[in-house]
Enzyme design. Structure first.
Site, PDB file in Angstrom:
ATOM      1  N   GLY A  92       2.840   2.224   5.341  1.00  0.00           N
ATOM      2  CA  GLY A  92       4.066   1.560   5.778  1.00  0.00           C
ATOM      3  C   GLY A  92       4.696   2.235   6.991  1.00  0.00           C
ATOM      4  O   GLY A  92       5.248   1.574   7.866  1.00  0.00           O
ATOM      5  N   CYS A  95       1.796   0.754  -8.859  1.00  0.00           N
ATOM      6  CA  CYS A  95       2.919   1.216  -8.033  1.00  0.00           C
ATOM      7  C   CYS A  95       4.124   1.485  -8.918  1.00  0.00           C
ATOM      8  O   CYS A  95       4.977   2.301  -8.585  1.00  0.00           O
ATOM      9  CB  CYS A  95       3.246   0.185  -6.958  1.00  0.00           C
ATOM     10  N   GLY A 140       0.837  -1.195   0.000  1.00  0.00           N
ATOM     11  CA  GLY A 140       0.000   0.000   0.000  1.00  0.00           C
ATOM     12  C   GLY A 140       0.870   1.241   0.000  1.00  0.00           C
ATOM     13  O   GLY A 140       2.031   1.203  -0.416  1.00  0.00           O
ATOM     14  N   SER A 141       0.301   2.317   0.504  1.00  0.00           N
ATOM     15  CA  SER A 141       1.005   3.606   0.447  1.00  0.00           C
ATOM     16  C   SER A 141       2.165   3.652   1.441  1.00  0.00           C
ATOM     17  O   SER A 141       2.194   2.907   2.428  1.00  0.00           O
ATOM     18  CB  SER A 141       0.015   4.724   0.768  1.00  0.00           C
ATOM     19  N   GLU A 154       5.754  -3.300   0.831  1.00  0.00           N
ATOM     20  CA  GLU A 154       5.697  -3.014  -0.612  1.00  0.00           C
ATOM     21  C   GLU A 154       4.906  -1.728  -0.761  1.00  0.00           C
ATOM     22  O   GLU A 154       3.687  -1.743  -0.850  1.00  0.00           O
ATOM     23  CB  GLU A 154       5.011  -4.159  -1.359  1.00  0.00           C
TER      24      GLU A 154
END
Ligand code: NAD
Length: 510
Positions: free
Chosen positions: A247, A298, A242-243, A264
């Site tokens: 994270g 991404c 995700g963003s 990720e």
């Protein structure tokens, strides 16, 4: 631009797909989480979410499943994943269509997402006979030293909306052959696709026969459901996609309890077009990398550095491609660019464009257009010529905005290329081997993915996937990414009659 047919009932179509995939209607009707299709903005389902207490119980049950599954020989575990791959092949058309309905992808990308799942299953089946360790030379006579790899535990998977099921499959296929159980918290924006994918795995589990109950479960809910995976002591690894914002919250919480993380996160991917580049090839790669999936990958190309000697040849052609690309209903097969996921994504895009203008950016495209539905957000991809590498160029905006910058010096452009927080994907277009090799060298691109003469997006499953810096450092999918899902034990066996100590240490008791 294509108009969206407003009479299309995507809710009914999604329901009929879910029905064909044996998903119980009660799972997506009458609940408290609404799902929508970005294609029309239509509500497609209302799903029951799990409470925090239920989520904890789900993890506890997954831990029981793990204790049984870890004892099943790895090649037999591979058989389950082989069956999953078979079921995915059979359900590919339905599942791909559901991805298109729920994430707004064009048909070939919806089907491509399912193909990635099939590919990782094939990879994991082979891997199930290759979970090998090393035998290592020992300094002591009559001894043997080796590594063994053991299953780890319950693997938590948190996934983003833009790859609603492939990222789960990347993790789940490896985790299962490695002897783990999995608990998946899909994006709250794409829960129907998650139910469908889980239903397909359950078909494989049924055919497999004697897998432990609760080996693979799904948590429907928002981030609070994900937080249970982050904090539960029986989850030794969370793979979170995700963003970078997510994270930053998740990473320290996992570190606090010494759990492993595969992070990720966001990308702000750059491409460099050098004087010798094959411009026809570069044009196609840039167009797909920057506009494909409506800029919601991404690995989307977001920053393009073009050498001053080819700028006036390439950029006008790019602008023509931006003006002519077909944006519209991703379900009818003629559009190349579908909708943004929601209003928030549209607003973020408009904010970034406004900010770019304050930094002197010349904006080409970027407007919303009326596709016949007030609740769907279709935009023309934006190409923004920037005078300097600054402002919004330094941030990921998850929308189709390509910042284009002119450069003159290769070393300066490499420095600019690396001067952003994220470090996911990168590419260079050149026929000069010195430039290509420099880009791939230790002082070249600082990203987890560095390509030559192909774009930044569209990775294959055979390589390890992930990025550096604010992208989180995680690796999943191919190569040796499986090692993150297992624990390594170093074993030393003494088959001599003496007890020599390492490093010549002497400790003799009379
Ligand atoms: P997001 O961060 O809003 O949400 C991703 C997932 O994290 C969702 O399931 C969400 O519920 C969960 N989540 C959010 N905050 C959490 C928390 N505090 N604790 C636990 N779970 C939490 O991202 P998004 O909008 O769904 O996806 C777009 C972003 O994902 C972009 O930044 C994109 O670059 C990134 N992405 C990265 C990769 C990669 O492999 N590097 C792949 C796909 C998407």
């Amino acid at each position: 631009m294509n108009n969206v047919p407003v009479n299309l009932s995507l809710k009914a179509e999604a329901a009929s797909i879910l029905n064909r995939l044996d998903v119980d209607k009660a799972a997506y009707t009458g609940g408290n989480l609404s799902s929508f299709s970005p294609v029309t903005g239509e509500q497609t389902g209302s799903l029951k979410t799990v409470s925090a207490t239920e989520a904890v119980q789900i993890v506890d049950r997954a831990d029981v499943a793990f204790r049984a599954w870890r004892l099943v020989p790895a090649p037999k575990r591979g058989e389950l994943v082989r069956l999953f791959g078979e079921e995915l092949r059979a359900a590919k058309a339905d599942l791909g269509r559901l991805v298109s309905i729920e994430a707004g992808k064009i048909p070939s990308e919806g089907l491509g997402e399912v193909q990635e799942m099939i590919d990782i299953c094939d990879f994991a089946v082979g891997l199930s006979r290759q979970l090998y360790g090393l035998t290592i030379a020992t300094e002591r006579p009559g001894h043997r030293m080796m590594e063994t790899w053991h299953p780890l535990g319950v693997i938590g998977i948190i996934s983003a909306f833009n790859f609603p099921i492939a990222v789960w499959a990347w993790n789940a296929a490896l985790a299962l052959v490695c002897g783990n159980s999995v608990v998946w918290k899909p994006s709250e924006k794409t829960p129907l696709t998650a139910l469908a994918a889980q239903g397909i795995l359950e078909r494989a589990l049924k055919r497999f026969g004697d897998a432990p109950a609760n080996l693979a479960q799904v948590l429907i809910g928002d981030r609070t459901a994900g937080e249970v995976l982050i904090d539960h002591p029986k989850v030794p690894l969370v793979s979170a996609t995700g963003s970078t914002r997510m994270g930053r919250e998740v990473g320290p919480r996992l570190a606090k309890r010494f759990a492993r993380a595969i992070l990720e996160l966001g990308g702000n991917n750059g491409g460099i077009v050098c004087p010798s580049a094959d411009l026809d090839m570069a044009l196609r790669a840039i167009a797909f990398g920057a506009m494909g999936t409506a800029g919601q990958r991404c690995t989307t190309l977001r920053r393009l550095f073009v050498h001053e000697s080819v700028y006036d040849q390439l950029v006008p052609r790019l602008k023509t491609a931006y003006s002519s690309v077909s944006v519209g209903n991703p379900l009818d097969g003629s559009a190349l660019v579908g909708p943004l996921i929601d209003k928030l994504a549209f607003e973020a895009m408009q904010r970034a464009i406004a900010k770019a203008k304050t930094h002197g950016g010349a904006v080409h495209g970027g407007e919303r257009f009326d596709a016949g539905s007030a609740d769907a957000y279709y935009v023309k991809p934006a190409l923004v010529e920037m005078p300097a590498h600054e402002g919004p160029v330094l941030e990921e905006t998850f929308a189709p905005i390509l910042y284009v910058l002119k450069y003159s010096d290769f070393h300066t452009v490499l420095a600019d290329h690396n001067a952003v927080g994220a470090g996911l994907s990168s590419s260079i277009f050149t026929l000069d081997m010195r430039e290509a090799e420099r880009f791939l060298a230790a002082d070249g691109s600082d990203c987890g993915i560095a390509n030559v003469n192909i774009g930044t997006s569209g990775a294959e499953i055979g390589g390890a996937f992930g990025g550096e810096k604010e992208t989180g450092g995680g690796r999943e999918s191919g190569s040796d990414a499986w090692k993150a899902y297992m624990r390594r034990a170093t074993n030393t066996i003494n088959y001599s009659k003496a007890l020599p100590l390492a490093q010549g240490v002497s400790f003799i008791i009379e």
